[in-house]
Design a protein around this motif. Sequence first.
Motif, PDB file in Angstrom:
ATOM      1  N   ASP A 108       0.857  -1.182   0.000  1.00 20.79           N
ATOM      2  CA  ASP A 108       0.000   0.000   0.000  1.00 20.79           C
ATOM      3  C   ASP A 108       0.899   1.240   0.000  1.00 20.79           C
ATOM      4  O   ASP A 108       1.599   1.501   0.987  1.00 20.79           O
ATOM      5  CB  ASP A 108      -0.887  -0.010   1.242  1.00 20.79           C
ATOM      6  N   PRO A 109       0.905   2.024  -1.072  1.00 21.91           N
ATOM      7  CA  PRO A 109       1.802   3.191  -1.115  1.00 21.91           C
ATOM      8  C   PRO A 109       1.501   4.218  -0.041  1.00 21.91           C
ATOM      9  O   PRO A 109       2.415   4.901   0.429  1.00 21.91           O
ATOM     10  CB  PRO A 109       1.581   3.756  -2.512  1.00 21.91           C
ATOM     11  N   MET A 110       0.236   4.334   0.390  1.00 25.01           N
ATOM     12  CA  MET A 110      -0.085   5.318   1.415  1.00 25.01           C
ATOM     13  C   MET A 110       0.438   4.885   2.782  1.00 25.01           C
ATOM     14  O   MET A 110       0.822   5.730   3.605  1.00 25.01           O
ATOM     15  CB  MET A 110      -1.592   5.559   1.465  1.00 25.01           C
ATOM     16  N   ALA A 111       0.506   3.591   3.014  1.00 25.88           N
ATOM     17  CA  ALA A 111       1.100   3.116   4.261  1.00 25.88           C
ATOM     18  C   ALA A 111       2.599   3.402   4.268  1.00 25.88           C
ATOM     19  O   ALA A 111       3.158   3.811   5.293  1.00 25.88           O
ATOM     20  CB  ALA A 111       0.840   1.625   4.428  1.00 25.88           C
ATOM     21  N   VAL A 112       3.244   3.205   3.114  1.00 24.98           N
ATOM     22  CA  VAL A 112       4.671   3.527   3.012  1.00 24.98           C
ATOM     23  C   VAL A 112       4.886   5.025   3.170  1.00 24.98           C
ATOM     24  O   VAL A 112       5.821   5.464   3.850  1.00 24.98           O
ATOM     25  CB  VAL A 112       5.247   3.019   1.670  1.00 24.98           C
ATOM     26  N   LEU A 113       4.006   5.825   2.571  1.00 23.59           N
ATOM     27  CA  LEU A 113       4.115   7.276   2.686  1.00 23.59           C
ATOM     28  C   LEU A 113       3.922   7.714   4.133  1.00 23.59           C
ATOM     29  O   LEU A 113       4.660   8.576   4.634  1.00 23.59           O
ATOM     30  CB  LEU A 113       3.088   7.953   1.782  1.00 23.59           C
ATOM     31  N   ALA A 114       2.950   7.141   4.833  1.00 26.59           N
ATOM     32  CA  ALA A 114       2.733   7.500   6.232  1.00 26.59           C
ATOM     33  C   ALA A 114       3.971   7.179   7.069  1.00 26.59           C
ATOM     34  O   ALA A 114       4.355   7.959   7.952  1.00 26.59           O
ATOM     35  CB  ALA A 114       1.511   6.772   6.780  1.00 26.59           C
ATOM     36  N   GLY A 115       4.598   6.045   6.785  1.00 33.12           N
ATOM     37  CA  GLY A 115       5.836   5.704   7.485  1.00 33.12           C
ATOM     38  C   GLY A 115       6.961   6.674   7.164  1.00 33.12           C
ATOM     39  O   GLY A 115       7.754   7.045   8.046  1.00 33.12           O
TER      40      GLY A 115
ATOM     41  N   ALA B 163       0.992  21.443  10.769  1.00 32.47           N
ATOM     42  CA  ALA B 163       0.320  21.894   9.542  1.00 32.47           C
ATOM     43  C   ALA B 163       1.155  21.469   8.332  1.00 32.47           C
ATOM     44  O   ALA B 163       2.301  21.882   8.189  1.00 32.47           O
ATOM     45  CB  ALA B 163       0.155  23.409   9.562  1.00 32.47           C
ATOM     46  N   VAL B 164       0.551  20.652   7.494  1.00 32.96           N
ATOM     47  CA  VAL B 164       1.268  20.091   6.348  1.00 32.96           C
ATOM     48  C   VAL B 164       0.502  20.410   5.071  1.00 32.96           C
ATOM     49  O   VAL B 164      -0.693  20.121   4.961  1.00 32.96           O
ATOM     50  CB  VAL B 164       1.452  18.564   6.490  1.00 32.96           C
ATOM     51  N   GLY B 165       1.197  21.001   4.116  1.00 30.44           N
ATOM     52  CA  GLY B 165       0.583  21.314   2.835  1.00 30.44           C
ATOM     53  C   GLY B 165       0.657  20.138   1.886  1.00 30.44           C
ATOM     54  O   GLY B 165       1.698  19.480   1.780  1.00 30.44           O
ATOM     55  N   ILE B 166      -0.438  19.853   1.206  1.00 32.62           N
ATOM     56  CA  ILE B 166      -0.502  18.735   0.271  1.00 32.62           C
ATOM     57  C   ILE B 166      -1.273  19.177  -0.972  1.00 32.62           C
ATOM     58  O   ILE B 166      -2.176  20.023  -0.896  1.00 32.62           O
ATOM     59  CB  ILE B 166      -1.177  17.503   0.925  1.00 32.62           C
ATOM     60  N   GLU B 167      -0.926  18.619  -2.115  1.00 32.25           N
ATOM     61  CA  GLU B 167      -1.572  18.998  -3.375  1.00 32.25           C
ATOM     62  C   GLU B 167      -2.959  18.354  -3.489  1.00 32.25           C
ATOM     63  O   GLU B 167      -3.129  17.341  -4.159  1.00 32.25           O
ATOM     64  CB  GLU B 167      -0.707  18.571  -4.552  1.00 32.25           C
ATOM     65  N   LEU B 168      -3.926  18.973  -2.872  1.00 31.97           N
ATOM     66  CA  LEU B 168      -5.279  18.440  -2.942  1.00 31.97           C
ATOM     67  C   LEU B 168      -5.860  18.523  -4.351  1.00 31.97           C
ATOM     68  O   LEU B 168      -6.811  17.798  -4.670  1.00 31.97           O
ATOM     69  CB  LEU B 168      -6.189  19.193  -1.971  1.00 31.97           C
TER      70      LEU B 168
ATOM     71  N   ARG C  85      -6.706   7.706  -2.595  1.00 32.96           N
ATOM     72  CA  ARG C  85      -5.422   7.701  -1.876  1.00 32.96           C
ATOM     73  C   ARG C  85      -5.443   8.731  -0.748  1.00 32.96           C
ATOM     74  O   ARG C  85      -4.892   8.504   0.337  1.00 32.96           O
ATOM     75  CB  ARG C  85      -4.288   8.029  -2.846  1.00 32.96           C
ATOM     76  N   TRP C  86      -6.067   9.867  -1.003  1.00 34.23           N
ATOM     77  CA  TRP C  86      -6.152  10.917  -0.002  1.00 34.23           C
ATOM     78  C   TRP C  86      -6.927  10.446   1.227  1.00 34.23           C
ATOM     79  O   TRP C  86      -6.534  10.702   2.373  1.00 34.23           O
ATOM     80  CB  TRP C  86      -6.794  12.144  -0.632  1.00 34.23           C
ATOM     81  N   GLN C  87      -8.022   9.732   1.008  1.00 30.43           N
ATOM     82  CA  GLN C  87      -8.793   9.197   2.128  1.00 30.43           C
ATOM     83  C   GLN C  87      -7.955   8.219   2.950  1.00 30.43           C
ATOM     84  O   GLN C  87      -7.987   8.235   4.185  1.00 30.43           O
ATOM     85  CB  GLN C  87     -10.053   8.509   1.605  1.00 30.43           C
ATOM     86  N   ASP C  88      -7.193   7.369   2.258  1.00 28.14           N
ATOM     87  CA  ASP C  88      -6.330   6.413   2.963  1.00 28.14           C
ATOM     88  C   ASP C  88      -5.263   7.133   3.787  1.00 28.14           C
ATOM     89  O   ASP C  88      -4.987   6.765   4.938  1.00 28.14           O
ATOM     90  CB  ASP C  88      -5.652   5.469   1.968  1.00 28.14           C
ATOM     91  N   LEU C  89      -4.661   8.177   3.191  1.00 28.52           N
ATOM     92  CA  LEU C  89      -3.593   8.891   3.894  1.00 28.52           C
ATOM     93  C   LEU C  89      -4.139   9.611   5.120  1.00 28.52           C
ATOM     94  O   LEU C  89      -3.496   9.614   6.182  1.00 28.52           O
ATOM     95  CB  LEU C  89      -2.932   9.886   2.944  1.00 28.52           C
TER      96      LEU C  89
ATOM     97  N   VAL D 172      -2.270  14.789  11.768  1.00 30.48           N
ATOM     98  CA  VAL D 172      -1.708  15.797  10.867  1.00 30.48           C
ATOM     99  C   VAL D 172      -2.802  16.775  10.451  1.00 30.48           C
ATOM    100  O   VAL D 172      -3.914  16.371  10.086  1.00 30.48           O
ATOM    101  CB  VAL D 172      -1.083  15.140   9.618  1.00 30.48           C
ATOM    102  N   GLY D 173      -2.476  18.044  10.489  1.00 34.64           N
ATOM    103  CA  GLY D 173      -3.407  19.070  10.012  1.00 34.64           C
ATOM    104  C   GLY D 173      -3.120  19.391   8.557  1.00 34.64           C
ATOM    105  O   GLY D 173      -2.251  20.207   8.250  1.00 34.64           O
ATOM    106  N   TRP D 174      -3.831  18.738   7.676  1.00 35.22           N
ATOM    107  CA  TRP D 174      -3.563  18.885   6.245  1.00 35.22           C
ATOM    108  C   TRP D 174      -4.126  20.205   5.717  1.00 35.22           C
ATOM    109  O   TRP D 174      -5.215  20.627   6.089  1.00 35.22           O
ATOM    110  CB  TRP D 174      -4.167  17.715   5.470  1.00 35.22           C
ATOM    111  N   ARG D 175      -3.353  20.853   4.810  1.00 39.53           N
ATOM    112  CA  ARG D 175      -3.756  22.125   4.228  1.00 39.53           C
ATOM    113  C   ARG D 175      -3.553  22.077   2.700  1.00 39.53           C
ATOM    114  O   ARG D 175      -2.618  21.432   2.225  1.00 39.53           O
ATOM    115  CB  ARG D 175      -2.907  23.283   4.792  1.00 39.53           C
ATOM    116  N   PRO D 176      -4.389  22.764   1.932  1.00 39.55           N
ATOM    117  CA  PRO D 176      -4.147  22.846   0.480  1.00 39.55           C
ATOM    118  C   PRO D 176      -2.806  23.531   0.216  1.00 39.55           C
ATOM    119  O   PRO D 176      -2.475  24.530   0.847  1.00 39.55           O
ATOM    120  CB  PRO D 176      -5.311  23.689  -0.040  1.00 39.55           C
ATOM    121  N   ALA D 177      -2.052  23.016  -0.742  1.00 37.71           N
ATOM    122  CA  ALA D 177      -0.691  23.512  -0.949  1.00 37.71           C
ATOM    123  C   ALA D 177      -0.454  24.116  -2.326  1.00 37.71           C
ATOM    124  O   ALA D 177       0.679  24.496  -2.632  1.00 37.71           O
ATOM    125  CB  ALA D 177       0.311  22.379  -0.721  1.00 37.71           C
TER     126      ALA D 177
END
Length: 369
Positions: free
Chosen positions: A89-96, A107-112, A119-123, A130-135
Amino acid sequence: MDREVLARQQIAMREFGLDALVAHSPDNVAYGAGYTVPSQSLGMRNRQFVTVCTSDGQSAMLLTANEVDEARDRSSIERLYPYDEFTEDPMAVLAGMLSDLGITDGAVGIELDAFPADRWQDLQRLTPKVGWRPAAAAFARARMVKTEREIALLRESAGIAVRAQMDAYPQLRPGMTEREAYRLVADRALALGADKIVMIQVAAGERSIYSNPSPGGTPFIAGEPVKFDVFVTKEGYLSDTGRSVVVGSASERQRRTWARMQDVFDVIRETIRPGVSTREVWDVFVREFGARSMAPAIRFLGHGLGLSLHEEPFIAAHSDTVLEPGMVFAVEPIFVDGREGYHLEDNLLVTEDGYENLTPQFGRELVEC
């Protein structure tokens, strides 16, 4: 990650109050990784690639296992997190990966606007604190000002695009088709060192008024304008430059129209310098065109140029960004006269005290082939 690219993203993180930036789109991944990932350029959406940088200067990259060797060879990012696209699962690897970088909250910016919804739901599920923000705005801010490497590549791609067009002009003749002219420019651009032909617009006669024409079987007719606009790349960095030419002899009206456009462009170029806003440049353009009984053909005069064709900032009525040294623009004061379109476009770099034309090989005169 390249030191200058990391510094640009850190500036954006401070401006937007972010602890990290997460890139997913092909252009922003290429920006962070330092090269275009082949699987992304092929549009293989099932393969996930992500670059991350943090406000304290760390960086890492998520990628499929088959791309690791090239990443080690080409990327300046040392911390690589490969995954098996069929069993992991790439999102599990990304979370790690995020956890290893110390990104478990904040506060983390991500390309929404680029991240796949599933994938976004999984992450989100895997990173509940994590407080995700549009980036999108933060990445646009980082990329507005180019690094020295980026400027060198943009200068090279622009030079190839200009030379390829100029070398093709003497071979143009009545009866030649748009597609045949396309081949002349494309073959020459590749011979000159272009990595990729993204698009070459060739449009004859009434088709010269089209915004993004694909070359077809339309033949050139003596006395009619032909639009050229050339997009080639060096290591992913684009040219966007072109001219209209007249096959055969131009009319006096055509020559006068072109001369007026060049006169306006002279004023525009001299307006471009640090501290001037994009809105001010647009207002100068509209004023100078209007003084010559001309009107803009499109809603903007220019746009940022880099790994993407249309980058921020735009030179337009809706934009009011202050110019800074290191910004690169494609500037195009184009004009439509009835059913004839006139394309005039240079690539300009904002310098400490003005501008540098990255496409100086083009002359002022209307080319008559």
